[in-house]
Scaffold this active site. Structure first.
Site, PDB file in Angstrom:
ATOM      1  N   GLY A 259      44.694  35.397  48.318  1.00  0.00           N
ATOM      2  CA  GLY A 259      45.900  35.937  48.329  1.00  0.00           C
ATOM      3  C   GLY A 259      46.331  37.069  47.568  1.00  0.00           C
TER       4      GLY A 259
ATOM      5  N   GLU B 175      43.786  45.025  41.317  1.00  0.00           N
ATOM      6  CA  GLU B 175      43.237  43.895  41.842  1.00  0.00           C
ATOM      7  C   GLU B 175      42.012  43.456  41.056  1.00  0.00           C
ATOM      8  OE1 GLU B 175      42.360  44.068  45.990  1.00  0.00           O
ATOM      9  OE2 GLU B 175      41.935  42.107  46.182  1.00  0.00           O
ATOM     10  N   ARG B 176      41.923  42.303  40.528  1.00  0.00           N
ATOM     11  CA  ARG B 176      40.735  41.917  39.433  1.00  0.00           C
ATOM     12  C   ARG B 176      40.456  43.009  38.388  1.00  0.00           C
ATOM     13  NH1 ARG B 176      37.607  39.696  44.203  1.00  0.00           N
ATOM     14  NH2 ARG B 176      38.001  37.297  44.204  1.00  0.00           N
TER      15      ARG B 176
ATOM     16  N   GLN C 221      26.599  44.541  41.053  1.00  0.00           N
ATOM     17  CA  GLN C 221      27.667  44.160  39.948  1.00  0.00           C
ATOM     18  C   GLN C 221      27.576  45.433  38.857  1.00  0.00           C
ATOM     19  OE1 GLN C 221      29.957  42.072  39.670  1.00  0.00           O
ATOM     20  NE2 GLN C 221      29.053  40.761  41.630  1.00  0.00           N
TER      21      GLN C 221
ATOM     22  N   TYR D 239      25.070  39.542  49.324  1.00  0.00           N
ATOM     23  CA  TYR D 239      25.325  38.321  49.813  1.00  0.00           C
ATOM     24  C   TYR D 239      23.822  38.077  50.700  1.00  0.00           C
ATOM     25  CZ  TYR D 239      29.807  37.580  48.742  1.00  0.00           C
ATOM     26  OH  TYR D 239      31.242  37.463  47.895  1.00  0.00           O
TER      27      TYR D 239
ATOM     28  N   GLY E 278      39.653  35.154  48.635  1.00  0.00           N
ATOM     29  CA  GLY E 278      40.581  34.629  49.639  1.00  0.00           C
ATOM     30  C   GLY E 278      41.898  33.804  48.786  1.00  0.00           C
TER      31      GLY E 278
ATOM     32  N   THR F 273      47.336  40.235  49.333  1.00  0.00           N
ATOM     33  CA  THR F 273      48.800  39.960  49.907  1.00  0.00           C
ATOM     34  C   THR F 273      49.908  40.096  48.832  1.00  0.00           C
ATOM     35  OG1 THR F 273      47.725  38.001  51.382  1.00  0.00           O
ATOM     36  CG2 THR F 273      50.279  38.225  51.091  1.00  0.00           C
TER      37      THR F 273
ATOM     38  N   GLU G 120      41.088  46.666  44.896  1.00  0.00           N
ATOM     39  CA  GLU G 120      39.683  46.590  44.723  1.00  0.00           C
ATOM     40  C   GLU G 120      38.942  47.469  45.648  1.00  0.00           C
ATOM     41  OE1 GLU G 120      38.101  42.657  45.807  1.00  0.00           O
ATOM     42  OE2 GLU G 120      37.892  42.075  43.624  1.00  0.00           O
TER      43      GLU G 120
ATOM     44  N   GLY H 261      41.836  35.858  40.756  1.00  0.00           N
ATOM     45  CA  GLY H 261      41.933  34.731  41.674  1.00  0.00           C
ATOM     46  C   GLY H 261      40.417  34.735  42.580  1.00  0.00           C
TER      47      GLY H 261
HETATM   48  C1  LIG Z   1      35.378  42.512  39.525  1.00  0.00           C
HETATM   49  C2  LIG Z   1      34.706  42.036  40.849  1.00  0.00           C
HETATM   50  C3  LIG Z   1      35.164  41.992  42.238  1.00  0.00           C
HETATM   51  C4  LIG Z   1      34.046  41.356  42.780  1.00  0.00           C
HETATM   52  C5  LIG Z   1      34.158  40.928  44.036  1.00  0.00           C
HETATM   53  N1  LIG Z   1      33.043  40.420  44.533  1.00  0.00           N
HETATM   54  C6  LIG Z   1      33.200  40.087  46.029  1.00  0.00           C
HETATM   55  C7  LIG Z   1      33.772  38.780  46.358  1.00  0.00           C
HETATM   56  C8  LIG Z   1      34.324  39.232  47.728  1.00  0.00           C
HETATM   57  O1  LIG Z   1      33.396  38.821  48.931  1.00  0.00           O
HETATM   58  C9  LIG Z   1      34.342  40.697  47.902  1.00  0.00           C
HETATM   59  C10 LIG Z   1      35.817  41.270  47.695  1.00  0.00           C
HETATM   60  O2  LIG Z   1      36.530  40.657  46.741  1.00  0.00           O
HETATM   61  O3  LIG Z   1      33.399  41.429  46.786  1.00  0.00           O
HETATM   62  C11 LIG Z   1      32.184  40.137  43.913  1.00  0.00           C
HETATM   63  O4  LIG Z   1      30.838  39.804  44.403  1.00  0.00           O
HETATM   64  N2  LIG Z   1      31.783  40.637  42.656  1.00  0.00           N
HETATM   65  C12 LIG Z   1      33.041  40.888  41.904  1.00  0.00           C
HETATM   66  N3  LIG Z   1      33.528  41.493  40.792  1.00  0.00           N
END
Ligand SMILES: Cc1cc2cn([C@H]3C[C@H](O)[C@@H](CO)O3)c(=O)nc2[nH]1
Length: 223
Positions: A21, A92-93, A69, A58, A19, A24, A40, A16
């Site tokens: 959820g 998670e993911r 990444q 960011y 933010g 949660t 995560e 998802g």
């Molecule tokens: C697998 C995966 C998770 C993930 C999270 N994120 C970022 C999004 C949120 O700000 C933070 C935690 O999910 O990390 C990202 O940029 N790339 C990602 N790749």
């Protein structure tokens, strides 16, 4: 190249937008003793030998997105490969949303160069073709970008306060392309939950779907 290891336990990935959820939902499942919940590893991403890669990404995505990444891919691989004594593993993911949502978004948004994207994809192909990183079910917490924008404000994770609405809309679209339109390979069936509602109604929905998610394990084990 590698022998694919023994079949993994019934593995569910929670997908998802930022933010939506997911944490949660994962806390809800943590109370079941036959489920191992793997969140995560954001804390790892925030401190790689003293460097906060999440913040760097960011703040200056063109310079740091690929570095970030690449590290995310390694830490997600660890989650997929982590052995567990529990019959069900919730992550998670996944390596898949990393590739088809986040990296795709950064490349299309010009934050990752083509050579960087190609190197990332070579690693992704080698990992997914040679190692046992399968999942058996994807739970998609489907949200509206406006809703997650509001939640990110409330959650107030410092690195995320500058995320523009467009970034959330682009990420949402890539989740929809992958999980609804099936434009990219889907490693497992998708259970879609409407995650726009407030927390207590979402808990009820999680309860309803818990049996569906856990009994998928029985189906799989019987096969
Ligand atoms: C697998 C995966 C998770 C993930 C999270 N994120 C970022 C999004 C949120 O700000 C933070 C935690 O999910 O990390 C990202 O940029 N790339 C990602 N790749």
């Amino acid at each position: 190249m590698f022998e694919k290891g023994p079949k993994s336990k019934f593995t569910v990935s929670i997908e998802g937008n930022i933010g939506s959820g997911k944490s949660t939902l994962l806390q809800h499942f943590a109370k079941f003793n036959d489920v191992e919940v793997l969140q995560e590893p954001v804390d790892k991403w925030r401190n790689v030998r003293g460097y906060n890669l999440l913040d760097l990404m960011y703040k200056d995505p063109c310079r740091w997105a690929h570095t970030f990444q690449t590290y995310v891919q390694m830490t997600m691989m660890e989650l997929h490969l982590k052995p567990t004594s529990s019959p069900v593993k919730l992550i998670e993911r996944s390596l898949f949303s990393a590739r088809y949502c986040f990296v795709e978004n950064l490349f299309r948004g010009g934050k990752m160069t083509e050579p960087e994207y190609n190197v990332y994809c070579e690693w992704y192909n080698m990992i997914t073709q040679n190692l046992n990183v399968d999942v058996d079910l994807i739970v998609y917490l489907r949200t509206d970008p406006n809703k997650v924008h509001e939640r990110i404000r409330k959650r107030a994770r410092s690195e995320e306060q500058t995320i523009p609405m467009q970034y959330l809309e682009d990420l949402h679209k890539l989740h929809e392309d992958w999980l609804i339109e099936k434009k990219h390979p889907l490693p497992a069936p998708v259970l879609i939950l409407d995650a726009n509602e407030n927390l207590c109604s979402m808990y009820k929905k999680f309860e309803e779907h818990t049996s569906e998610i856990l009994c998928q394990k029985l189906v799989k084990n019987k096969l």
